[in-house]
Structure formats: C-alpha cells, structure tokens
Design a protein around this motif. Structure first.
Motif, PDB file in Angstrom:
ATOM      1  N   ILE A 120       0.883  -1.178   0.000  1.00 35.60           N
ATOM      2  CA  ILE A 120       0.000   0.000   0.000  1.00 35.60           C
ATOM      3  C   ILE A 120       0.913   1.217   0.000  1.00 35.60           C
ATOM      4  O   ILE A 120       1.791   1.332   0.854  1.00 35.60           O
ATOM      5  CB  ILE A 120      -0.966  -0.055   1.205  1.00 35.60           C
ATOM      6  CG1 ILE A 120      -1.864   1.180   1.236  1.00 35.60           C
ATOM      7  CG2 ILE A 120      -0.299  -0.197   2.539  1.00 35.60           C
ATOM      8  CD1 ILE A 120      -3.119   0.946   2.083  1.00 35.60           C
ATOM      9  N   HIS A 121       0.758   2.061  -1.010  1.00 41.20           N
ATOM     10  CA  HIS A 121       1.649   3.232  -1.091  1.00 41.20           C
ATOM     11  C   HIS A 121       0.915   4.472  -0.594  1.00 41.20           C
ATOM     12  O   HIS A 121      -0.173   4.784  -1.042  1.00 41.20           O
ATOM     13  CB  HIS A 121       2.139   3.452  -2.522  1.00 41.20           C
ATOM     14  CG  HIS A 121       3.103   4.594  -2.607  1.00 41.20           C
ATOM     15  ND1 HIS A 121       4.343   4.572  -1.980  1.00 41.20           N
ATOM     16  CD2 HIS A 121       3.013   5.815  -3.197  1.00 41.20           C
ATOM     17  CE1 HIS A 121       4.973   5.704  -2.206  1.00 41.20           C
ATOM     18  NE2 HIS A 121       4.188   6.490  -2.928  1.00 41.20           N
ATOM     19  N   LYS A 122       1.563   5.178   0.342  1.00 42.22           N
ATOM     20  CA  LYS A 122       0.962   6.397   0.904  1.00 42.22           C
ATOM     21  C   LYS A 122       1.538   7.610   0.199  1.00 42.22           C
ATOM     22  O   LYS A 122       2.764   7.745   0.080  1.00 42.22           O
ATOM     23  CB  LYS A 122       1.241   6.457   2.404  1.00 42.22           C
ATOM     24  CG  LYS A 122       0.472   7.572   3.090  1.00 42.22           C
ATOM     25  CD  LYS A 122       0.504   7.429   4.583  1.00 42.22           C
ATOM     26  CE  LYS A 122       1.922   7.477   5.097  1.00 42.22           C
ATOM     27  NZ  LYS A 122       2.004   7.137   6.502  1.00 42.22           N
ATOM     28  N   CYS A 123       0.668   8.486  -0.271  1.00 44.76           N
ATOM     29  CA  CYS A 123       1.141   9.671  -0.985  1.00 44.76           C
ATOM     30  C   CYS A 123       0.144  10.806  -0.793  1.00 44.76           C
ATOM     31  O   CYS A 123      -0.921  10.627  -0.206  1.00 44.76           O
ATOM     32  CB  CYS A 123       1.348   9.347  -2.459  1.00 44.76           C
ATOM     33  SG  CYS A 123      -0.081   8.602  -3.248  1.00 44.76           S
ATOM     34  N   ILE A 140      -3.761   2.256  -2.318  1.00 41.26           N
ATOM     35  CA  ILE A 140      -3.225   3.605  -2.108  1.00 41.26           C
ATOM     36  C   ILE A 140      -3.744   4.120  -0.775  1.00 41.26           C
ATOM     37  O   ILE A 140      -4.876   3.843  -0.387  1.00 41.26           O
ATOM     38  CB  ILE A 140      -3.723   4.563  -3.233  1.00 41.26           C
ATOM     39  CG1 ILE A 140      -3.174   4.143  -4.591  1.00 41.26           C
ATOM     40  CG2 ILE A 140      -3.409   6.019  -2.917  1.00 41.26           C
ATOM     41  CD1 ILE A 140      -1.691   4.356  -4.788  1.00 41.26           C
ATOM     42  N   SER A 141      -2.894   4.880  -0.077  1.00 43.00           N
ATOM     43  CA  SER A 141      -3.346   5.627   1.087  1.00 43.00           C
ATOM     44  C   SER A 141      -3.115   7.085   0.718  1.00 43.00           C
ATOM     45  O   SER A 141      -1.977   7.479   0.458  1.00 43.00           O
ATOM     46  CB  SER A 141      -2.471   5.208   2.278  1.00 43.00           C
ATOM     47  OG  SER A 141      -2.966   5.678   3.475  1.00 43.00           O
ATOM     48  N   ILE A 142      -4.181   7.873   0.626  1.00 49.06           N
ATOM     49  CA  ILE A 142      -4.028   9.249   0.146  1.00 49.06           C
ATOM     50  C   ILE A 142      -4.136  10.209   1.336  1.00 49.06           C
ATOM     51  O   ILE A 142      -5.110  10.211   2.060  1.00 49.06           O
ATOM     52  CB  ILE A 142      -5.036   9.573  -0.989  1.00 49.06           C
ATOM     53  CG1 ILE A 142      -4.704  10.883  -1.689  1.00 49.06           C
ATOM     54  CG2 ILE A 142      -6.474   9.572  -0.542  1.00 49.06           C
ATOM     55  CD1 ILE A 142      -3.850  10.726  -2.906  1.00 49.06           C
ATOM     56  N   ASP A 143      -3.070  10.975   1.555  1.00 45.35           N
ATOM     57  CA  ASP A 143      -2.900  11.764   2.771  1.00 45.35           C
ATOM     58  C   ASP A 143      -3.202  13.237   2.498  1.00 45.35           C
ATOM     59  O   ASP A 143      -2.465  13.904   1.772  1.00 45.35           O
ATOM     60  CB  ASP A 143      -1.423  11.617   3.198  1.00 45.35           C
ATOM     61  CG  ASP A 143      -1.252  11.307   4.661  1.00 45.35           C
ATOM     62  OD1 ASP A 143      -2.230  11.431   5.412  1.00 45.35           O
ATOM     63  OD2 ASP A 143      -0.115  10.953   5.049  1.00 45.35           O
ATOM     64  N   GLY A 144      -4.291  13.744   3.070  1.00 40.51           N
ATOM     65  CA  GLY A 144      -4.686  15.138   2.857  1.00 40.51           C
ATOM     66  C   GLY A 144      -3.858  16.124   3.677  1.00 40.51           C
ATOM     67  O   GLY A 144      -3.080  15.740   4.551  1.00 40.51           O
ATOM     68  N   ALA A 175      -8.365   6.666   2.906  1.00 36.56           N
ATOM     69  CA  ALA A 175      -8.277   8.108   3.097  1.00 36.56           C
ATOM     70  C   ALA A 175      -7.485   8.349   4.376  1.00 36.56           C
ATOM     71  O   ALA A 175      -7.707   7.687   5.386  1.00 36.56           O
ATOM     72  CB  ALA A 175      -9.674   8.690   3.223  1.00 36.56           C
ATOM     73  N   SER A 176      -6.557   9.276   4.318  1.00 35.69           N
ATOM     74  CA  SER A 176      -5.681   9.506   5.469  1.00 35.69           C
ATOM     75  C   SER A 176      -5.576  10.994   5.756  1.00 35.69           C
ATOM     76  O   SER A 176      -5.698  11.822   4.868  1.00 35.69           O
ATOM     77  CB  SER A 176      -4.295   8.924   5.150  1.00 35.69           C
ATOM     78  OG  SER A 176      -3.409   9.117   6.227  1.00 35.69           O
ATOM     79  N   GLY A 177      -5.332  11.320   7.023  1.00 33.05           N
ATOM     80  CA  GLY A 177      -5.139  12.715   7.401  1.00 33.05           C
ATOM     81  C   GLY A 177      -6.417  13.329   7.949  1.00 33.05           C
ATOM     82  O   GLY A 177      -7.370  13.568   7.218  1.00 33.05           O
ATOM     83  N   GLY A 178      -6.436  13.536   9.272  1.00 30.45           N
ATOM     84  CA  GLY A 178      -7.596  14.201   9.865  1.00 30.45           C
ATOM     85  C   GLY A 178      -8.712  13.258  10.279  1.00 30.45           C
ATOM     86  O   GLY A 178      -9.827  13.712  10.562  1.00 30.45           O
ATOM     87  N   PHE A 179      -8.421  11.954  10.351  1.00 28.29           N
ATOM     88  CA  PHE A 179      -9.461  11.006  10.761  1.00 28.29           C
ATOM     89  C   PHE A 179      -9.245  10.566  12.206  1.00 28.29           C
ATOM     90  O   PHE A 179      -8.106  10.354  12.632  1.00 28.29           O
ATOM     91  CB  PHE A 179      -9.495   9.796   9.822  1.00 28.29           C
ATOM     92  CG  PHE A 179      -9.968  10.197   8.447  1.00 28.29           C
ATOM     93  CD1 PHE A 179     -11.315  10.424   8.217  1.00 28.29           C
ATOM     94  CD2 PHE A 179      -9.059  10.413   7.429  1.00 28.29           C
ATOM     95  CE1 PHE A 179     -11.759  10.845   6.967  1.00 28.29           C
ATOM     96  CE2 PHE A 179      -9.486  10.837   6.180  1.00 28.29           C
ATOM     97  CZ  PHE A 179     -10.841  11.061   5.943  1.00 28.29           C
TER      98      PHE A 179
END
Ligand SMILES: Cc1cc2nc3c(=O)[nH]c(=O)nc-3n(C[C@H](O)[C@H](O)[C@H](O)COP(=O)(O)O)c2cc1C
Length: 332
Positions: A120-123, A140-144, A175-179
C-alpha cells in the motif's frame, strides 16, 4: 461490520489502518491494532538496524496471530539507511503487507511484489497515486493536508483530495489525514475511499508507547495546535505546535533560511530525547489537526469498536433517517 475492498484485500475485520509512525509504530501498538481487527504497521526505520527490525517483527508475532504490516519510509537522504537490508528483514520475517511512503518507491515495490507481498503506497497527490498504481501497488493511502507529518506542497485538504483521487484511482484506497472518529470514517466512505488510515489518533491510546505527557497534551490541544515547518525548504511537515516548532516557524518567517539554520532545533535525536523525557516542548513532534477532535485516551480496541459503531450509526440512522424522512412528491 463494515466490509470494503480494503477489508477483503488485507483479510482484516475493519477498514482502519494505523500508518507508520516514527518512535510510535512498535510491536505493542501494532499488535493491539491487529488484535482489534484493524491493520497496524511497524515502522521499519524506528529500529536502529535491520536485525532490530527482524526482532520487532518476531515480538509483534508473539503478541498477535492477526495480519500486520511494516512501513518503509523512503527519505531523500545524502546517507540513506540500508534499505535493501531492511527489505530483506521484512521478507524473511514473513510479513505479507508493506506500507511504502515517500519518493520513488519503484525498486522497493518491485522487490516486495516479487515475494508476493501486498504493498500500500501512501502519498499526498493524485498524480503520485496514479504513478504508484502504474508501478503495481495493491492499494493507495491518500494523505490530505490535515495530516501529521509530510502533507506535500499542494495543500489540498481531504474533502477535495479524496474524491479527486477516488475518481481516478482504480485500486482500493484509504483516506488519510484528519481522521479520528466514526463520522470521519463514514465521510471517507462517502467520498469514495474504502477505509481510513490514522496516525495522531492512535498516538493517543493506552497502548501507544509514548509518555502520558504527550498524550495529555494532544487531548488538551485544539485543531489549531499544529505548525507547518520546512515550508520554505519545500519539505513541509505538520507538527504539534510547541516551543521548538514556534522557533522554527519564526526563523523561516525571517526569510532566506537554510536547513543549517534550523538543524539543531529539528534534529531527530533532540526529538527522541524530548519524547523519552516526556518533555512536550523539548523537540519536534508530529501531530495533525485531528487533535481538536481527540478528547480521551482509550484502549486501541475501545477506539476501533467506537469508530465502527459510530460510523454504522451515522450511515444507518442519521443518513438513513434523512432518506426515509424525505417527503414523497405529490402525484402530478
Ligand atoms: C508521531 C508521528 C510519526 C509519523 N511518522 C511517520 C513515518 O515515519 N513514516 C510515514 O510514512 N508516516 C509517518 N507519519 C504519518 C502517519 O503514518 C499518517 O500518514 C498520518 O499521521 C495521518 O494523519 P493523521 O495524523 O491526521 O491521522 C507519522 C505520524 C505521526 C503522528
């Protein structure tokens, strides 16, 4: 139960991941996350050597029989760590899931895929997500922009970034960032993600291997208690607002700052010592805006159970009731 492409891909109960975290992603936390039915990642580079990582993998396996992964963070560095040896420790340790993060993951992805490991690639950008997808990663892990650590330089918050990525990425996506709660999970699913990745929220749990002073400070902090450092060096990091981050911001504000001007303040060893001493103003500490929604220090299991129950209630009761309550159109 909330079943998504992420729970199916990784064989986990809940669509929640604990992303790699320097000094925090250790066996105790990762095993607690795995035992609670979510996906935890040991942070490879927190271990001083590949042999230490091999030991940490064994230690985690002693504490859980559930799936867990390892995070490999690829830093642009003049003197890079021995990545190939860390990869070998992961492969030989029998780990089946890896979270990569950072620049140019291709050689790492290729090596892991040759050994049947799911990656899993985080970007932090849609274009990077698409290029990772082309490289053959599994998710994918998408970081806001809200996230702790490195949000990139585009400053796109999750409310836009997640659906923008979901529109184009075909493979499963976190979804990543702020959870940090069930409302966030329900929102992420509504925006097109298959689950959430959390960092800061997992730091504020009983099992997180950091001093209570750090946990208490993050509970007390509100959503404004972060600073963006290294903005002027184009290597932005979101960190907890404290005495040291404020000094860094001040030096950068004067203009023309070079890395050497802030080096002593941001040194990893200084941050590590401050953490060990429980001194929340002693060094740089990564934390995100979600601090504003963190009000307690639960066990990992209580946190995950609560997030799932809350997300189910949002979807079934709150949103479902709105649909049911919609007035019927009068016949024409
Ligand atoms: C203390 C801390 C250390 C982190 N260290 C890393 C790291 O070494 N590698 C990495 O890929 N992400 C790291 N992250 C980012 C998290 O994996 C995750 O992407 C991020 O925290 C998500 O945002 P959130 O904090 O709002 O949940 C770190 C986050 C925190 C809070």
């Amino acid at each position: 139960m909330i079943t998504t492409r992420i729970t199916e891909l990784f064989g986990i109960d809940h669509p929640i991941a604990q992303g790699g975290m320097q000094w925090v992603g250790k066996a105790e936390l990762v095993a607690a996350v795995a035992n609670a039915g979510a996906l935890g990642f040991i942070t490879a580079l927190t271990q001083p050597t590949p042999e230490d990582l091999a030991r940490e993998i064994r230690r985690t396996r002693d504490m859980t029989d559930q799936p867990f992964g390892v995070n490999l963070t690829i830093l642009p560095s003049i003197k890079p760590p021995p990545y190939a040896e860390y990869r070998q420790a992961i492969i030989e340790g029998g780990v089946k899931i890896v979270e990569t993060a950072g620049y140019k993951p291709q050689e790492h992805v290729d090596h892991f895929k040759q050994h049947g490991i799911k990656v899993i690639h985080k970007c932090t950008a849609v274009r990077h997500a698409l290029s990772a997808e082309r490289m053959g990663v599994d998710a994918i892990s998408i970081d806001g922009f809200e996230c702790a650590g490195h949000p990139g330089e585009d400053d796109i918050p999750g409310l836009i970034l997640i659906p923008a990525a979901a529109d184009r990425v075909k493979i499963p996506m976190l979804a990543s960032g702020g959870f940090g709660d069930g409302r966030g999970l329900a929102a992420a699913l509504a925006l097109g993600a298959d689950g959430i990745n959390m960092g800061t929220r997992f730091c504020v749990t009983k099992e997180a291997p950091i001093p209570d002073a750090f946990k208490q400070r993050m509970v007390e902090n509100d959503e404004r208690a972060t600073d963006l450092i290294f903005r002027t060096l184009h290597n932005t990091a979101r960190v907890m607002k404290n005495a040291v981050s404020q000094q860094v911001v001040e030096i950068e504000r004067r203009g023309g700052a070079k890395f050497e001007d802030v080096q002593a303040l941001v040194a990893g060893a200084r941050g590590r010592d401050a953490l060990a001493d429980g001194d929340t103003d002693g060094g740089i500490w990564s934390a995100g805006m979600i601090q504003g929604l963190i009000h307690d220090i639960p066990t990992v299991k209580d946190l995950i159970d609560r997030i799932i129950a809350e997300a189910e209630a949002v979807i079934e009761s709150r949103l479902g009731r709105m649909l049911a309550a919609a007035p019927k159109k009068a016949p024409a």
